[in-house]
Each structure stands twice: as structure tokens, then as C-alpha cells.
Design a protein around this motif. Structure first.
Motif, mmCIF file in Angstrom:
data_model
loop_
_atom_site.group_PDB
_atom_site.id
_atom_site.type_symbol
_atom_site.label_atom_id
_atom_site.label_comp_id
_atom_site.label_asym_id
_atom_site.label_seq_id
_atom_site.Cartn_x
_atom_site.Cartn_y
_atom_site.Cartn_z
ATOM 1 N N PRO A 71 -6.787 -32.335 5.256
ATOM 2 C CA PRO A 71 -7.941 -32.521 6.148
ATOM 3 C C PRO A 71 -7.794 -31.835 7.506
ATOM 4 O O PRO A 71 -6.815 -31.138 7.771
ATOM 5 N N SER B 14 -14.560 -35.845 -0.295
ATOM 6 C CA SER B 14 -14.253 -37.223 0.073
ATOM 7 C C SER B 14 -15.406 -38.170 -0.271
ATOM 8 O O SER B 14 -16.579 -37.826 -0.119
ATOM 9 N N CYS C 243 -11.321 -38.117 5.571
ATOM 10 C CA CYS C 243 -10.610 -37.684 4.365
ATOM 11 C C CYS C 243 -10.115 -38.916 3.621
ATOM 12 O O CYS C 243 -9.620 -39.851 4.244
ATOM 13 N N ASP C 244 -10.250 -38.900 2.298
ATOM 14 C CA ASP C 244 -9.735 -40.027 1.501
ATOM 15 C C ASP C 244 -8.695 -39.569 0.473
ATOM 16 O O ASP C 244 -8.377 -40.313 -0.455
ATOM 17 N N GLY C 245 -8.224 -38.344 0.618
ATOM 18 C CA GLY C 245 -7.211 -37.838 -0.311
ATOM 19 C C GLY C 245 -7.791 -37.109 -1.515
ATOM 20 O O GLY C 245 -7.039 -36.594 -2.347
ATOM 21 N N SER C 246 -9.122 -37.013 -1.612
ATOM 22 C CA SER C 246 -9.738 -36.360 -2.775
ATOM 23 C C SER C 246 -9.380 -34.879 -2.872
ATOM 24 O O SER C 246 -9.511 -34.276 -3.951
ATOM 25 N N HIS C 247 -8.932 -34.298 -1.753
ATOM 26 C CA HIS C 247 -8.559 -32.865 -1.781
ATOM 27 C C HIS C 247 -7.411 -32.614 -2.756
ATOM 28 O O HIS C 247 -7.271 -31.510 -3.271
ATOM 29 N N CYS D 178 -12.643 -34.821 6.492
ATOM 30 C CA CYS D 178 -12.631 -34.041 5.249
ATOM 31 C C CYS D 178 -13.099 -32.616 5.491
ATOM 32 O O CYS D 178 -14.071 -32.378 6.193
ATOM 33 N N ARG D 179 -12.402 -31.667 4.854
ATOM 34 C CA ARG D 179 -12.872 -30.267 4.888
ATOM 35 C C ARG D 179 -12.959 -29.669 3.483
ATOM 36 O O ARG D 179 -13.182 -28.479 3.340
ATOM 37 N N CYS D 180 -12.731 -30.513 2.459
ATOM 38 C CA CYS D 180 -12.856 -30.000 1.086
ATOM 39 C C CYS D 180 -14.225 -30.326 0.504
ATOM 40 O O CYS D 180 -14.608 -29.792 -0.527
HETATM 41 S S1 FES Z 1 -9.966 -32.886 2.882
HETATM 42 FE FE1 FES Z 1 -11.594 -33.638 1.664
HETATM 43 S S2 FES Z 1 -10.812 -35.533 0.921
HETATM 44 FE FE2 FES Z 1 -9.189 -34.748 2.144
#
Ligand code: FES
Length: 229
Positions: free
Chosen positions: A180, A210, A216-220, A205-207
């Protein structure tokens, strides 16, 4: 370098983070010890400081970390689903003999600093011992999401690391993914929907994946997100 005094991150609807106020931007890797436990942040890149810039939030830009307008082509749904309850309202309180630990699990993305020298929860329970207390404080202070806050037993005040207002792109080499955006130092974070509580440590979050946007919740990790793709 100009001081980032009126620094702000504005979450645009289904679009990028608009960063204003001369906020420095860099990239850091989460470094691990010999056992593979996260223990440090290692700077790997500085970006030119700009008065304002737009950071990709959907994960699809071909010019990461900056926005290139891809969110419009992909139909990115950036709906904010995170609670705006205060940290205090969310946090569980763990009372140790020498330390109080606050834990707002909703902000976790699994950075993993809380396990290095023994789990922060166990260390808090053993915090009558100075070494355990110091380790618990160190682990809580390194938690980039701000999920964990160690508090002084007597004053009950949070013990926070001293962080300059700045923006860091996190990399997680041990998981082979990009992580993130770490907002440091109490940066204002707001959108059309609300103003989030200003916290010293926040990870957004940047992916684009999330389920707890903007955080960010770790979904990356499951998405295998890499910012060079
Ligand atoms: S950067 Fe998108 S869930 Fe972590």
C-alpha cells in the motif's frame, strides 16, 4: 525542501489520490531478519518533490505510481467501504503489567512487524519485564497501518514514532508484491464522503482490490500486485 504544512490527500471518486502540499514521495521495502520476520523499512527510491501529484488508486496505471487515467477506461469502482469510526472506538484494549496495547484490527494488512521478537500481544502480557516491554513498543511503532498503538501504562498516552509528513510506496519483497501507500506523520485524508481521522500511520490501497477502501486490507497479496506492471 518546502515544508509539507497544509498537506492533504484527497480521494477522488473512482479515481486517484490527489496529493497536495509538497509532500515528499519515496519507496521503501519491508526488510526481514534471517528468519524472514519483518524488522525494518529500507528506502529504495526517492521521487521528485512536487507541490501536487495524482497517485494511482485502481492499480491499472501504466505510469505507476502516478495516475494515467486508466481508472476511467477500466470502470474502476473506488467506493469507500471503511468505517469512519475513530481509532479509539475501534480498538480493543490489552492491559499488560507495564504497557497497554490498543489494537484496531480493521486496519491490518499483514505487514507482520508484530511477530518478530515474539508476538506483540504476548510481549504486552509480559511487559512487567523491560525487555519484553521495549520489544512490544518497537513492534507496535513499526506497524505501518497504525492498527497497533502501544500506550504508556500510567498516562495511557499513545507512544508514537516521530514521522515527518510524507508519502511512501511500500514493497513487500518477502511476499513478492507491491504493497500500500504509507501516509506518514498525520496527513489529512478526505473524500466527498468524509474526513478520516488524522493518524500518524495510515496505509491506503493502491492495487484497487481492497474490500476496506480507502485502507489497504492485504488484498494486494492475493492479487499479486506489482507496481512495475
Ligand atoms: S494495496 Fe490494495 S489491498 Fe493493499
Amino acid at each position: 525542501m518546502k515544508k509539507a504544512e497544509n498537506a492533504k490527500v484527497t480521494i477522488s471518486k473512482d479515481g486517484p489520490y490527489l496529493v497536495t502540499g509538497n509532500l515528499p514521495l519515496d519507496k521503501e521495502e519491508i526488510g526481514c531478519d534471517a528468519e524472514g520476520n519483518p524488522v525494518e523499512f529500507k528506502k529504495v527510491k526517492d521521487y521528485p518533490t512536487q507541490e501536487k501529484y495524482a497517485l494511482c488508486r485502481c492499480g491499472a496505471s501504466k505510469n505507476k505510481p502516478y495516475c494515467d487515467g486508466s481508472h476511467a477506461k477500466t470502470g474502476f469502482d473506488g467506493t469507500e467501504t471503511a468505517t469512519n469510526d475513530s481509532y479509539e472506538d475501534q480498538a480493543a484494549v490489552i492491559e499488560g503489567p507495564g504497557l497497554v496495547l490498543k489494537d484496531a484490527q480493521g486496519y491490518c494488512f499483514g505487514a507482520g512487524f508484530c511477530h518478530g521478537g515474539g508476538s506483540v500481544w504476548t510481549l504486552t502480557e509480559k511487559s512487567g519485564d523491560k525487555r519484553a516491554r521495549d520489544l512490544a513498543i518497537d513492534e507496535a511503532c513499526k506497524c505501518p497501518s497504525g492498527r497497533l498503538v502501544a500506550c504508556d501504562k500510567r498516562s495511557r498516552k499513545g507512544i508514537e514514532p516521530s514521522l515527518e509528513k510524507s508519502v511512501t510506496l511500500l514493497e513487500e519483497p518477502r511476499k513478492k508484491v507491491s504493497g500500500p501507500i504509507f501516509l506518514k506523520g498525520g496527513i489529512a485524508l478526505e473524500s466527498e464522503k468524509c474526513r478520516y481521522e488524522k493518524r500518524n500511520r495510515m496505509c491506503v490501497c493502491r492495487c484497487g482490490q481492497s474490500q476496506n477502501k480507502p485502507f489497504c486490507d492485504g488484498s494486494h497479496v492475493g492479487a499479486g500486485f506489482k507496481d512495475d506492471k
